[in-house]
Design an enzyme around this catalytic site. Structure first.
Site, PDB file in Angstrom:
ATOM      1  N   LYS A   1     -20.021 -11.851 -40.838  1.00  0.00           N
ATOM      2  CA  LYS A   1     -21.112 -12.754 -41.193  1.00  0.00           C
ATOM      3  C   LYS A   1     -20.495 -14.078 -41.630  1.00  0.00           C
ATOM      4  CE  LYS A   1     -24.978 -13.297 -44.357  1.00  0.00           C
ATOM      5  NZ  LYS A   1     -25.807 -12.658 -45.387  1.00  0.00           N
TER       6      LYS A   1
ATOM      7  N   LYS B   1     -23.106 -12.146 -36.922  1.00  0.00           N
ATOM      8  CA  LYS B   1     -24.188 -13.018 -37.365  1.00  0.00           C
ATOM      9  C   LYS B   1     -23.641 -14.366 -37.779  1.00  0.00           C
ATOM     10  CE  LYS B   1     -27.303 -13.297 -41.235  1.00  0.00           C
ATOM     11  NZ  LYS B   1     -27.670 -12.777 -42.491  1.00  0.00           N
TER      12      LYS B   1
END
Ligand code: PBG
Length: 305
Positions: free
Chosen positions: A176, A229
């Site tokens: 992330k 992400k």
């Protein structure tokens, strides 16, 4: 017949925001068509998504109040815990994934406990484990830690195993990035950090090898599904992870990616439908099995069951 990649509603996960109150359907201004739902209306939205062939939703909570230890996240009767119960009751066939993180619940907006003006990794792990446990006890099918603290997958796994939830999978937000693409989400959840940034725990957009290290650690600790992400700016990471790991891969097309397409379409500068489908397909081509997207319902409508 010769198409190499296919997109199906069966790979989509629909993110949903749940807030206090009843009969609340409050549109998020930078995410048109997405709402903060109160628990009662959320169940109806879950049913609509399920009827379109979308197998799963992921829940984000907006609590009544926030404090410096994020206690709303692990309250057995917290907003997400109540939402899970309502959803599982109303739509038993819908898979409910819970995001495990403190940032929507902390007054300072960080994903962990603050000690000496820094986010303290290890004391945060206990609260994340508690959060996951209360979500699973409420009926969550999958827990998805998104905080990027080191060791959280292992800590959550051991907590769930010790409490008899050995069969509940962990979807780890493994890679992330500290991204500007989360802007609209932070508006939706009022979760922007009040001081500093998330660069001490989220990843530098310049790093590729580090993502693979983060993923390897999560897999070792027991992650069942890994996530990358944001999605579109990180297709290289998805493709590399696909080659190196054999666990299912999820890609999160985040709020900013969604907002860009919506804004372009509103200006009449791009073809919304075609760009939506092309970006989703490209995530599958790069190697994602599962796609989290705010377009889930619209895409599912076009794809059919
Ligand atoms: C953290 C979390 C974030 C998102 C999902 N989980 C925001 C952040 O790190 O600030 C962002 C998702 C999106 O932008 O759509 N709980």
């Amino acid at each position: 017949m010769v198409r190499e990649t296919r997109l199906s509603a069966r790979s989509l996960v629909y993110p949903l925001f749940v807030c206090p109150g009843s009969k609340v359907k409050d549109e998020i201004s930078s995410m048109p068509g997405n709402y903060r739902w109160s628990v009662d209306l959320l169940a109806e939205e879950g049913k609509r998504a399920h009827d379109l062939g979308i197998p799963a939703v992921i829940l984000f909570g907006i609590p009544e109040s926030k404090d410096d230890v994020g206690s709303g996240a692990y309250d057995p009767d917290g907003i997400v815990q109540r939402a899970v119960r309502a959803l599982k009751k109303a739509v038993p066939g819908l898979l409910v994934i819970c995001d495990v993180c403190l940032d929507e619940y902390t007054s300072h907006g960080h994903c962990g406990l603050i000690k000496n003006e820094e986010v303290d990794n290890d004391s945060t792990l206990e609260l994340l484990a508690k959060t996951a446990l209360t979500q699973v006890r409420a009926g969550a099918d999958i827990v998805a830690p998104s905080d990027m603290m080191d060791g959280r997958v292992g800590r959550i796994r051991s907590e769930l195993d010790a409490r008899g939830f050995t069969n509940v999978p962990i979807l780890a937000y493994s890679a992330k990035y500290a991204s500007a693409f989360y802007g609209p989400f932070r508006e939706a959840a009022d979760s922007a950090p009040k001081f500093g940034d998330r660069k001490s725990y989220q990843m530098d957009p310049a790093n590729q090898r580090e993502a693979l290290r983060e993923i390897a650690l999560d897999v070792e600790e027991g992650a069942d599904i890994i996530m990358i992400k944001p999605a579109l700016p990180y297709l290289d990471i998805i493709a590399l992870a696909r080659r190196q790991f054999d666990v299912p891969i999820a890609a999160y097309q985040v709020s900013g990616e969604f907002a860009l397409i919506e804004a372009g379409a509103r200006l009449g500068w791009i073809d919304r439908e075609r760009i939506m489908m092309e970006t989703l397909l490209s995530l599958r081509r790069a190697g994602a099995d599962i796609i989290l997207t705010y377009f889930a319902k619209d895409a599912a409508r076009l794809l059919g069951c």
